[in-house]
Design a protein around this motif. Structure first.
Motif, PDB file in Angstrom:
ATOM      1  N   PRO A 587      -6.592   9.991  37.969  1.00 15.43           N
ATOM      2  CA  PRO A 587      -6.422   8.926  36.977  1.00 15.43           C
ATOM      3  C   PRO A 587      -6.840   9.428  35.592  1.00 15.43           C
ATOM      4  N   VAL A 588      -5.978   9.200  34.626  1.00 12.34           N
ATOM      5  CA  VAL A 588      -6.279   9.655  33.270  1.00 12.34           C
ATOM      6  C   VAL A 588      -7.366   8.793  32.644  1.00 12.34           C
ATOM      7  N   GLU A 589      -7.279   7.493  32.842  1.00  9.09           N
ATOM      8  CA  GLU A 589      -8.291   6.572  32.337  1.00  9.09           C
ATOM      9  C   GLU A 589      -8.739   5.680  33.485  1.00  9.09           C
ATOM     10  N   GLU A 590     -10.035   5.400  33.558  1.00  7.44           N
ATOM     11  CA  GLU A 590     -10.557   4.545  34.616  1.00  7.44           C
ATOM     12  C   GLU A 590     -11.835   3.873  34.164  1.00  7.44           C
ATOM     13  N   GLU A 591     -12.090   2.697  34.709  1.00 12.75           N
ATOM     14  CA  GLU A 591     -13.313   1.973  34.412  1.00 12.75           C
ATOM     15  C   GLU A 591     -14.479   2.613  35.176  1.00 12.75           C
ATOM     16  N   LYS A 592     -15.645   2.624  34.542  1.00 12.57           N
ATOM     17  CA  LYS A 592     -16.830   3.150  35.214  1.00 12.57           C
ATOM     18  C   LYS A 592     -17.285   2.171  36.297  1.00 12.57           C
ATOM     19  N   PRO A 593     -17.814   2.678  37.405  1.00 12.51           N
ATOM     20  CA  PRO A 593     -18.391   1.774  38.403  1.00 12.51           C
ATOM     21  C   PRO A 593     -19.526   0.955  37.805  1.00 12.51           C
ATOM     22  N   VAL A 594     -19.812  -0.153  38.409  1.00 10.51           N
ATOM     23  CA  VAL A 594     -20.834  -1.057  37.879  1.00 10.51           C
ATOM     24  C   VAL A 594     -22.168  -0.338  37.737  1.00 10.51           C
ATOM     25  N   GLU A 595     -22.525   0.489  38.729  1.00  8.50           N
ATOM     26  CA  GLU A 595     -23.828   1.166  38.673  1.00  8.50           C
ATOM     27  C   GLU A 595     -23.884   2.261  37.620  1.00  8.50           C
ATOM     28  N   GLU A 596     -22.718   2.680  37.086  1.00  7.79           N
ATOM     29  CA  GLU A 596     -22.697   3.728  36.065  1.00  7.79           C
ATOM     30  C   GLU A 596     -22.373   3.191  34.677  1.00  7.79           C
ATOM     31  N   ALA A 597     -22.077   1.892  34.578  1.00  5.69           N
ATOM     32  CA  ALA A 597     -21.752   1.295  33.277  1.00  5.69           C
ATOM     33  C   ALA A 597     -22.969   1.363  32.356  1.00  5.69           C
ATOM     34  N   GLY A 598     -22.724   1.734  31.115  1.00  2.00           N
ATOM     35  CA  GLY A 598     -23.815   1.868  30.149  1.00  2.00           C
ATOM     36  C   GLY A 598     -24.485   3.217  30.174  1.00  2.00           C
ATOM     37  N   LEU A 599     -24.091   4.079  31.107  1.00  2.92           N
ATOM     38  CA  LEU A 599     -24.618   5.434  31.188  1.00  2.92           C
ATOM     39  C   LEU A 599     -23.521   6.418  30.790  1.00  2.92           C
ATOM     40  N   TYR A 600     -23.945   7.631  30.438  1.00  2.00           N
ATOM     41  CA  TYR A 600     -23.012   8.605  29.897  1.00  2.00           C
ATOM     42  C   TYR A 600     -23.191   9.949  30.586  1.00  2.00           C
ATOM     43  N   LEU A 601     -22.058  10.681  30.644  1.00  2.00           N
ATOM     44  CA  LEU A 601     -22.143  12.027  31.178  1.00  2.00           C
ATOM     45  C   LEU A 601     -22.844  12.959  30.199  1.00  2.00           C
ATOM     46  N   HIS A 602     -22.604  12.755  28.897  1.00  2.00           N
ATOM     47  CA  HIS A 602     -23.172  13.615  27.863  1.00  2.00           C
ATOM     48  C   HIS A 602     -23.695  12.752  26.718  1.00  2.00           C
ATOM     49  N   PRO A 603     -24.786  12.046  26.921  1.00  2.00           N
ATOM     50  CA  PRO A 603     -25.272  11.130  25.877  1.00  2.00           C
ATOM     51  C   PRO A 603     -25.722  11.848  24.612  1.00  2.00           C
ATOM     52  N   VAL A 604     -26.342  13.016  24.760  1.00  2.00           N
ATOM     53  CA  VAL A 604     -26.852  13.722  23.586  1.00  2.00           C
ATOM     54  C   VAL A 604     -25.699  14.125  22.676  1.00  2.00           C
ATOM     55  N   GLU A 605     -24.592  14.593  23.252  1.00  2.00           N
ATOM     56  CA  GLU A 605     -23.442  14.985  22.447  1.00  2.00           C
ATOM     57  C   GLU A 605     -22.830  13.802  21.716  1.00  2.00           C
ATOM     58  N   LEU A 606     -23.071  12.588  22.245  1.00  2.00           N
ATOM     59  CA  LEU A 606     -22.579  11.380  21.594  1.00  2.00           C
ATOM     60  C   LEU A 606     -23.597  10.795  20.637  1.00  2.00           C
ATOM     61  N   GLY A 607     -24.701  11.503  20.423  1.00  2.00           N
ATOM     62  CA  GLY A 607     -25.731  11.029  19.521  1.00  2.00           C
ATOM     63  C   GLY A 607     -26.642   9.993  20.137  1.00  2.00           C
ATOM     64  N   LEU A 608     -26.695   9.924  21.466  1.00  2.00           N
ATOM     65  CA  LEU A 608     -27.526   8.946  22.165  1.00  2.00           C
ATOM     66  C   LEU A 608     -28.710   9.638  22.830  1.00  2.00           C
ATOM     67  N   ASP A 609     -29.640   8.823  23.306  1.00  2.00           N
ATOM     68  CA  ASP A 609     -30.830   9.364  23.967  1.00  2.00           C
ATOM     69  C   ASP A 609     -30.451   9.971  25.317  1.00  2.00           C
ATOM     70  N   ALA A 610     -31.183  11.033  25.687  1.00  2.00           N
ATOM     71  CA  ALA A 610     -30.926  11.692  26.961  1.00  2.00           C
ATOM     72  C   ALA A 610     -31.179  10.774  28.144  1.00  2.00           C
ATOM     73  N   GLU A 611     -32.077   9.765  27.966  1.00  4.59           N
ATOM     74  CA  GLU A 611     -32.384   8.847  29.056  1.00  4.59           C
ATOM     75  C   GLU A 611     -31.186   8.033  29.509  1.00  4.59           C
ATOM     76  N   LEU A 612     -30.125   7.999  28.667  1.00  2.00           N
ATOM     77  CA  LEU A 612     -28.930   7.253  29.023  1.00  2.00           C
ATOM     78  C   LEU A 612     -27.955   8.105  29.824  1.00  2.00           C
TER      79      LEU A 612
END
Length: 624
Positions: A587-612
């Motif tokens: 799938p080219v685009e897909e919704e994140k599972p509920v347990e992964e919503a709000g979390l990121y694969l690479h938060p630091v690269e997106l300017g977010l905290d690593a805890e996310l």
């Protein structure tokens, strides 16, 4: 003449009668009492006919002293059988003193011929106080306070039998008060083929009873010491038995607060003997052959030391486990070796067995089926070796049922050296050095999960071909090789070509024929594998309005529109249409599972905290 003969005969007869009656007349007591019977139990009287011969003479006087007891009552014979002597003064009720300085002398020797009798029976009937049914004491340096001997060569005999019905009594108590020397509180010996040197039985049907209880206050003493000195045979140093539902066959206790004390000590010199042997003969229930318990925070419920191949050998003849270890808060089994091959070595010859099996049954928490740790700079936390030359073998297999558990977890704490958290090796032609399996049919289950905290490290590093039977997902991809122009000092990397489709790319060069055309032949499987073809044509060495004259059909296509001899570079792409691709489109685009919503694969690269980060959350509570 006849008258003279008659007178002479009468005189002879009278002389004989006088001679016969003379001694009896001489023994008669002058003026003796009247003849009368002397009934048993009557008070003493001088006129008793003791020997009951209707005559009172010197024989009656001589026998009188031996037939009257201390109270003056007559007895039928010279014996104290059936008498009771009672007194309230201190000291001894009866004191017998044998002053012989040698030979086997007895102060008191008693014998009973009854099949249920007792040679000596003593009873301390006081309901309180430290009383003794029998007290034996010897002042000899080689003497015995109480000595019991069962002489029959067979049968269930007893050298000494002691019994107490007191709630705090002792059936048999032996005490050696000497502070030195090889003394014995109780020594028992039996020469019978089925005898017991010392036999203790607690026949109460309930309560914390003790068949034999031994206690030593010496800093190097033994509460109970059993010795089977037979050089062969199925000998026992100490054998205890209890029929109570809460009893103890053998209980040993040392009360000294320090010193090398031993509650129960067993010693056997037989080549097939046992120093201590415990047998639970019940056919069911949680029975225990040998039970050890220690209340010390640094103590051991059981300590085994040996000089052979195995210090401890445990064998289960049924279908259960040889050893079961349970620890409420710490390690159930801890093994240590300073120079040996393995802390724990497991061996199983079963076709479906496990040399070592670890099982973490907790449904939650960071549990570990098997935990391996090595502090060596070249050590291995867990080493699994499957030495079979064929078959579907496994070097290390771990399994965990916990939603946050680890089937196998290995950790090396050394900060340098060529260490392995988990090392797996298999010599089989079809084996696996390390095998990871996630059996869940849903969710983000991971067969093998690797994490590295180093910016230049690798979560997974493979030397040799790598095959992925499934879809490979990544954040980026490249190849990395030694730089062709400077291989000693540089690397060269290229990025993968990405596409939203499951696209294949094919290219080549073709030379136009005399008609300005060329057929490009493709592999026989081309159309079976691909669909939705796209074309690109580029002329080499000149320009021409080349085009695709005929699209792909029969695994070939035609180029036209150029001059004869013109070289054309071509590229064709196709979308995979094989069975696997059709079943597993990416799938080219897909919704994140509920347990992964709000979390990121690479938060630091997106300017977010690593805890996310998604993996940051997964590793909030890493295994210790």
């Amino acid at each position: 003449m006849i008258s003279i003969v008659r007178v002479t005969a009468l005189v002879v007869v009278l002389i004989f009668l006088a001679l016969a009656m003379g001694p009896a007349s001489a023994q008669e007591m002058p003026d003796g009492p009247a003849v009368a019977a002397c009934p048993p139990g009557a008070g003493y009287a001088s006129g008793c006919d003791v020997d009951q011969d209707s005559d009172i003479d010197i024989l009656d006087v001589q026998r009188t002293a031996g037939h009257w007891n201390s109270t003056g009552a007559y007895t039928a014979g010279h014996t104290h059988w059936g008498e009771t002597w009672t007194g309230a003064t201190g000291g001894h009720g009866l004191s017998l003193d044998n002053t012989a300085a040698s030979d086997i002398a007895y102060g008191l020797s008693a014998r009973s011929a009854s099949t249920n009798g007792a040679g000596v029976y003593a009873w301390a009937n006081s309901p309180t106080g430290l009383t003794y049914g029998v007290w034996g004491e010897s002042s000899s340096t080689n003497g015995t306070g109480v000595y019991g001997l069962a002489t029959p060569a067979n049968g269930t005999t007893y050298g000494v039998w002691g019994q107490s019905n007191s709630s705090d009594g002792r059936g048999l108590l032996g005490r050696a008060t000497s502070l030195t020397g090889y003394t014995y509180g109780v020594w028992g010996q039996s020469d019978s083929s089925n005898g017991r040197g010392v036999y203790g039985i607690a026949d109460a049907a309930n309560g914390v009873t003790t068949g034999v209880f031994g206690e030593s206050n010496s800093p190097s003493g033994r509460g109970v010491y059993g010795w089977a000195n037979a050089a062969t045979g199925f000998a026992y140093g100490v054998h205890g038995r209890s029929d109570s539902d809460n009893g103890v066959g053998v209980s040993g206790r040392t009360t000294a607060a320090n010193g090398f004390t031993i509650g129960v000590y067993g010693h056997s010199e037989s080549i097939g003997g046992y120093g201590v042997y415990g047998a639970a003969s019940a056919g069911s229930g949680a029975s225990i052959g040998v039970y050890g318990y220690s209340t010390s925070g640094a103590g051991y419920a059981g300590l085994f030391e040996g000089n052979g191949a195995d210090a401890l050998f445990v064998q289960n003849y049924a279908s259960g486990r040889a050893i079961q270890a349970v620890a409420a808060t710490d390690t159930a089994v801890w093994a240590k070796t300073s120079s040996g091959l393995a802390g724990i070595d497991g061996w199983n010859s079963s076709a479906t067995g496990r040399g070592v099996s670890g099982y973490a049954s907790a449904a939650t928490g960071a549990t570990h089926g098997v935990w391996g740790q090595s502090a060596s700079t070249s050590g291995t936390g867990v080493l699994g070796v499957a030495t079979a030359a064929s078959g579907d073998t496994t070097g290390v297999y771990g399994e965990s049922a916990s939603p946050d558990g680890q089937g196998v977890y290995g950790k090396t704490t050394a900060t340098s050296g060529y260490t392995y958290g988990v090392y797996g090796e298999s010599a089989s032609t079809n084996g696996r050095g390390v095998y990871g399996l996630a059996t869940a049919t849903s969710g983000s289950a991971i067969g093998v999960y690797g994490v590295t905290g180093s910016s230049s490290g690798y979560a997974g590093y493979f030397v040799g071909p790598v095959h992925v039977l499934g879809t490979l997902s990544k954040s980026a991809g490249s190849f990395k090789i030694d730089h062709p122009l400077d291989p000693a000092n540089q690397y060269l990397s290229h990025s993968f070509v990405e596409s939203p489709d499951m696209m294949n790319i094919y290219n080549g060069n073709a030379t136009l024929d005399g008609d300005g055309e060329a057929w490009v032949e493709l592999p026989a499987w081309f159309e079976a594998l691909n669909r939705d073809f796209r074309y690109q044509l580029t002329t080499i060495g000149g320009w021409a309005p080349v085009y695709v004259a005929r699209k792909i059909s029969g695994n070939r296509f035609q180029i036209a529109g150029g001059d004869p001899g013109l070289e054309v570079s071509w590229q064709v792409t196709g979308i995979r249409q094989d069975a696997y691709a059709n079943a597993h489109r990416i799938p080219v685009e897909e919704e994140k599972p509920v347990e992964e919503a709000g979390l990121y694969l690479h938060p630091v690269e997106l300017g977010l905290d690593a805890e996310l980060g998604l993996d940051y959350q997964r590793n909030l509570d890493p295994p210790e």
